[in-house]
Design an enzyme around this catalytic site. Structure first.
Site, PDB file in Angstrom:
ATOM      1  N   SER A  68      17.835   2.546   7.450  1.00  0.00           N
ATOM      2  CA  SER A  68      16.786   2.036   6.568  1.00  0.00           C
ATOM      3  C   SER A  68      16.408   2.990   5.448  1.00  0.00           C
ATOM      4  O   SER A  68      15.852   2.571   4.432  1.00  0.00           O
ATOM      5  CB  SER A  68      15.533   1.699   7.376  1.00  0.00           C
ATOM      6  OG  SER A  68      15.008   2.855   8.018  1.00  0.00           O
ATOM      7  N   ASP A 120       5.029   4.309   4.723  1.00  0.00           N
ATOM      8  CA  ASP A 120       4.595   3.749   5.995  1.00  0.00           C
ATOM      9  C   ASP A 120       4.748   4.842   7.052  1.00  0.00           C
ATOM     10  O   ASP A 120       4.903   6.015   6.715  1.00  0.00           O
ATOM     11  CB  ASP A 120       5.363   2.459   6.345  1.00  0.00           C
ATOM     12  CG  ASP A 120       6.875   2.668   6.455  1.00  0.00           C
ATOM     13  OD1 ASP A 120       7.319   3.814   6.692  1.00  0.00           O
ATOM     14  OD2 ASP A 120       7.632   1.680   6.314  1.00  0.00           O
ATOM     15  N   HIS A 154       8.815   5.967   6.664  1.00  0.00           N
ATOM     16  CA  HIS A 154       9.578   6.155   5.429  1.00  0.00           C
ATOM     17  C   HIS A 154       8.757   6.824   4.334  1.00  0.00           C
ATOM     18  O   HIS A 154       7.627   6.402   4.058  1.00  0.00           O
ATOM     19  CB  HIS A 154      10.091   4.798   4.921  1.00  0.00           C
ATOM     20  CG  HIS A 154      10.868   4.033   5.944  1.00  0.00           C
ATOM     21  ND1 HIS A 154      10.294   3.070   6.754  1.00  0.00           N
ATOM     22  CD2 HIS A 154      12.170   4.105   6.293  1.00  0.00           C
ATOM     23  CE1 HIS A 154      11.214   2.574   7.567  1.00  0.00           C
ATOM     24  NE2 HIS A 154      12.362   3.184   7.314  1.00  0.00           N
TER      25      HIS A 154
END
Length: 362
Positions: free
Chosen positions: A46, A337, A340
């Site tokens: 991600s 968040d 990340h």
């Protein structure tokens, strides 16, 4: 003859587009004299996924909804796990190739984007096969298969010789390991009954080594493999296992450091074994740790919580949604968040990393 002339004309048009993009996105890093990087190709998780999971119907690891992408062009949530650009975009921008690295699985991917690079990464993936399975992500070996498919499409577009040049001279980045350590090992405990930390990091390194060999067999020669970051210092892990004071979690960071040490040694060995290769171990653990620990020196006001959510301590993916508040200014935060970093943090990190390691690709 008509097919050949048509292909030549197509390549000329693509060349014009590339030149225009170059003038628009001249990077900050300097390449060695007489060296070129025609494209950037990225595999991983991600941290570098630019939207492939949007088109993976089996996974819940998606973020194609607000407030993700709030600082992206037009405030559009593209499936990037952040508030704006992610490292895939910033590296291709710094190299002066183009502004964004598109997701390979995007049905709107344009042919002219193929010669300058695409992203195969899938949020939730990892070196451990179980990691991708738990997240229903695209496994790293399948991402290599996507790269092979990409080669065939590229060959049809620009011919075999040009394709060979692009593949062998491009920089290919692999960014993985966080999900293995954070989720598969320490969070789900799915592997702790089978492996201790040294044995599990051996499993990860063996998988990483096999992946590099697969890329080499596919014609890739310039391969950069990112280290694991200090996963114990992300807000989620601090909340989960950092105690009342939410300190960095030593067990996670020590596992990451052990993996990184073994990975560095293995990549150095592969660099000697695989003729004509430039395989580079890229340390992101230490520079990112410095940003997190000394966040005020980098211009940030908050280093231990994310911008998204009421607390910023646990919100990620579905818990970071349009019903949740966000901080007033995410440029003041290291993390977007609970997992990340923000685009601002990436923008401070990527030029440092590129300036240190770029020469090793040549």
């Amino acid at each position: 003859m008509g097919v050949v002339r048509g292909r030549e004309r197509a390549w000329e048009m693509i060349g014009v587009v590339i030149v225009l993009l170059w003038w628009k996105t001249q990077g900050l890093v300097k390449l060695p004299e007489n060296m070129t990087v025609p494209a950037l190709l990225v595999l991983g998780d991600s941290i570098v996924d630019t939207g492939n999971n949007n088109y993976n119907p089996t996974t819940l690891a998606r973020c194609n909804y607000r407030p993700y992408g709030k600082d992206f062009e037009g405030g559009i949530p593209t499936g990037r796990f952040g508030n704006g650009k992610v490292p895939s975009d910033l590296v291709v921008e710094e190299l002066g190739i183009k502004e964004l690295l598109p997701a390979y699985l995007d049905p709107n991917l344009q042919p002219q984007d193929l010669p300058t690079g695409v992203c195969f990464a899938s949020g939730g993936s990892g070196y451990d096969p179980l990691t991708s399975k738990l997240a229903s992500a695209i496994p790293l070996p399948d991402q290599v298969e996507l790269l092979r498919q990409y080669k065939q499409k590229l060959k049809a577009l620009v011919g075999e010789d040009r394709t060979g040049f692009i593949i062998s001279n491009s920089v290919v980045l692999v960014v993985a390991g966080s999900n293995d350590i954070s989720n598969t090992y320490f969070l789900s405990h799915a592997r702790q009954v089978q492996y201790d930390v040294p044995a599990y990091t051996d499993l990860m390194v063996t998988s990483a080594s096999h992946l590099v060999k697969e890329l080499y067999e596919a014609g890739v020669r310039r391969i950069g493999v990112f280290s694991s970051p200090p996963i114990g210092c992300v807000p989620f892990q601090r909340t989960l296992a950092g105690g009342v004071e939410r300190k960095c979690v030593d067990t996670c960071n020590e596992a990451a450091q052990l993996f990184n040490s073994k990975l560095s040694q293995e990549l150095a060995s592969l660099n000697r074994q695989l003729l004509g290769s430039r395989i580079v171990y890229v340390d992101v653990y230490n520079p990112l740790l410095d940003v997190i620990v000394n966040y005020q020196q980098y211009g940030f006001k908050v280093g231990e919580r994310g911008c998204c959510g009421i607390t910023g301590e646990i919100e990620v993916a579905e818990l970071c949604n349009h019903l949740q508040p966000t901080c007033a200014d995410d440029s003041e935060y290291v993390f977007w968040d609970s997992f990340h970093p923000t685009e601002t943090a990436y923008r401070k990190l990527i030029p440092l990393v590129l300036s240190k390691y770029l020469d090793q690709f040549f």
